[in-house]
Write an enzyme that holds these catalytic residues in place. Structure first.
Site, short mmCIF file in Angstrom:
data_model
loop_
_atom_site.label_atom_id
_atom_site.label_comp_id
_atom_site.label_asym_id
_atom_site.label_seq_id
_atom_site.Cartn_x
_atom_site.Cartn_y
_atom_site.Cartn_z
N ASN A 8 0.99 -1.30 0.29
CA ASN A 8 -0.21 0.28 -0.67
C ASN A 8 0.94 1.47 0.21
O ASN A 8 1.10 1.58 0.79
CB ASN A 8 -1.28 -0.17 0.92
CG ASN A 8 -1.68 1.75 1.12
OD1 ASN A 8 -2.04 1.92 -0.02
ND2 ASN A 8 -2.49 1.04 2.83
N LYS A 10 0.24 4.42 -0.19
CA LYS A 10 -0.61 5.39 0.54
C LYS A 10 -0.21 6.88 -0.68
O LYS A 10 -0.11 6.75 -1.20
CB LYS A 10 -0.06 5.69 1.43
CG LYS A 10 -0.42 4.39 2.54
CD LYS A 10 0.06 4.50 4.00
CE LYS A 10 -0.70 3.23 4.91
NZ LYS A 10 -0.48 3.64 6.26
N HIS A 94 -9.70 1.29 4.72
CA HIS A 94 -8.39 1.37 5.80
C HIS A 94 -8.48 2.24 6.45
O HIS A 94 -9.28 2.57 5.86
CB HIS A 94 -7.24 1.77 4.87
CG HIS A 94 -6.11 1.60 5.13
ND1 HIS A 94 -5.42 2.94 6.18
CD2 HIS A 94 -5.08 0.79 5.19
CE1 HIS A 94 -4.86 2.46 6.38
NE2 HIS A 94 -3.82 1.64 6.20
N GLU A 96 -7.68 4.53 7.29
CA GLU A 96 -6.86 5.73 7.35
C GLU A 96 -8.43 6.30 6.48
O GLU A 96 -8.51 8.05 6.32
CB GLU A 96 -5.70 6.93 6.36
CG GLU A 96 -4.74 6.42 7.35
CD GLU A 96 -3.32 5.86 6.89
OE1 GLU A 96 -3.58 5.76 5.18
OE2 GLU A 96 -2.90 5.10 7.79
N GLU A 163 -5.59 -4.92 11.10
CA GLU A 163 -4.95 -3.91 10.84
C GLU A 163 -5.10 -3.40 12.08
O GLU A 163 -5.50 -2.63 11.75
CB GLU A 163 -4.81 -2.84 9.26
CG GLU A 163 -4.23 -3.54 8.41
CD GLU A 163 -3.59 -2.26 7.61
OE1 GLU A 163 -2.90 -2.77 6.99
OE2 GLU A 163 -4.09 -0.82 7.34
N GLY A 169 2.77 2.38 10.97
CA GLY A 169 3.49 3.20 11.06
C GLY A 169 4.12 3.54 12.01
O GLY A 169 5.01 4.55 11.84
N SER A 202 3.12 -2.32 10.92
CA SER A 202 4.42 -2.04 10.97
C SER A 202 5.67 -3.84 10.64
O SER A 202 6.33 -4.51 11.50
CB SER A 202 5.04 -1.84 12.70
OG SER A 202 4.29 -0.58 12.78
P1 PGA Z 1 2.84 0.01 7.77
O1 PGA Z 1 1.15 -0.01 6.76
O2 PGA Z 1 3.08 -1.29 6.96
O3 PGA Z 1 3.70 1.01 7.47
O4 PGA Z 1 2.85 -0.28 9.32
C1 PGA Z 1 0.20 -1.14 6.65
C2 PGA Z 1 -1.00 0.07 6.23
O5 PGA Z 1 -1.40 0.85 6.56
O6 PGA Z 1 -1.62 -0.43 5.63
#
Ligand code: PGA
Length: 245
Positions: A8, A10, A94, A96, A163, A169, A202
């Site tokens: 992803n 983003k 997601h 976000e 998630e 992140g 992460s």
């Molecule tokens: P990350 O993000 O691997 O940087 O933690 C995962 C995601 O938001 O799908």
């Protein structure tokens, strides 16, 4: 079962960055048929990204989509266009999208239905916030998010990413038994054995192999580590090694 890893992107990487990335990626990656790899760039880069993809296990995915085919929806992307561009997957729901762009369960349900109706496979994201985790509500939150999103949906036609919002992140991940327990809950909710359950939050080249030892972990949805071709291909190799054992 063929596992799945989603990158992803983003809101990262220009087309110039993508050219460099794809060159590095394909210098490290050997095609195989054990893992599906979905690259999910920003919408305007889907077409450009596709020019680097040979026929094989690396395919395109969208980060989001609208559920309608056409209409007055400024700034949105139609599933017809995603089809035309060759997308095989779309990330749906997601965290976000839920928190920053106000997506609710009804909208996510419509997007899942439309994604499937247009021949793409949704990667449905669910996960708890830190407050919900601290309040001991993780299982209830996952159950509610999953159940509301998948009303009237054939769950064999989707994959799910667990998630934890607090893990995205941040470099923090749940304990291995916690991840396994939540993936097992999601397997029960899915009520099928063919959907892939991805861990997202992460995950990286350092922890992938350990997470893959857990029951019902069938791949990853990755942001941070996917931006680095070396880390991302190491994660793919970790999945291939696990499946070859
Ligand atoms: P990350 O993000 O691997 O940087 O933690 C995962 C995601 O938001 O799908």
């Amino acid at each position: 079962m063929k596992y799945l890893i989603g990158g992803n992107r983003k809101m990262n990487k220009t087309n110039a960055d993508i050219a460099e990335y794809m060159q590095q990626f394909f210098a490290l990656y050997q095609d195989q048929d054990l893992v599906d790899i979905a690259l999910c760039p920003q919408m305007p880069s889907l077409s450009y990204t596709s020019t680097f993809l040979p026929k094989g296990s690396v395919v395109l995915g969208a980060q989001n989509m609208h559920y309608e085919e056409t209409g007055a929806f400024t700034g949105e992307t139609s599933p017809l266009l995603l089809n035309e561009l060759g997308c095989k997957y779309s990330i749906i729901g997601h965290s976000e999208r839920r928190t920053l762009f106000g997506e609710d369960a009804t909208l996510i349900n419509k997007k899942l239905a439309s994604c499937i109706a247009h021949g793409m496979r949704p990667i449905l994201c669910i996960g708890e916030t830190l407050e919900q985790r601290d309040a001991g509500e993780t299982e209830a939150v996952l159950t509610k998010q999953f159940t509301e999103a998948t009303q009237w949906i054939d769950c064999t036609k989707l994959d799910v990413a667990y998630e934890p919002v607090w893990s995205i992140g941040t470099g923090k991940i749940p304990t291995m038994p916690e991840i396994e327990a939540m993936h097992t809950l999601i397997r029960t909710l899915l009520n099928n054995e063919e959907s892939r359950i991805l861990y997202g939050g992460s995950s990286n080249d350092q922890n992938a192999a350990e997470i893959l030892t857990l029951n019902n972990v069938n791949g990853f949805l990755v942001w941070g580590a996917s931006l680095d071709p070396k880390k991302f291909t190491t994660m793919i190799s970790a999945i291939v090694s696990k499946l070859m054992k």
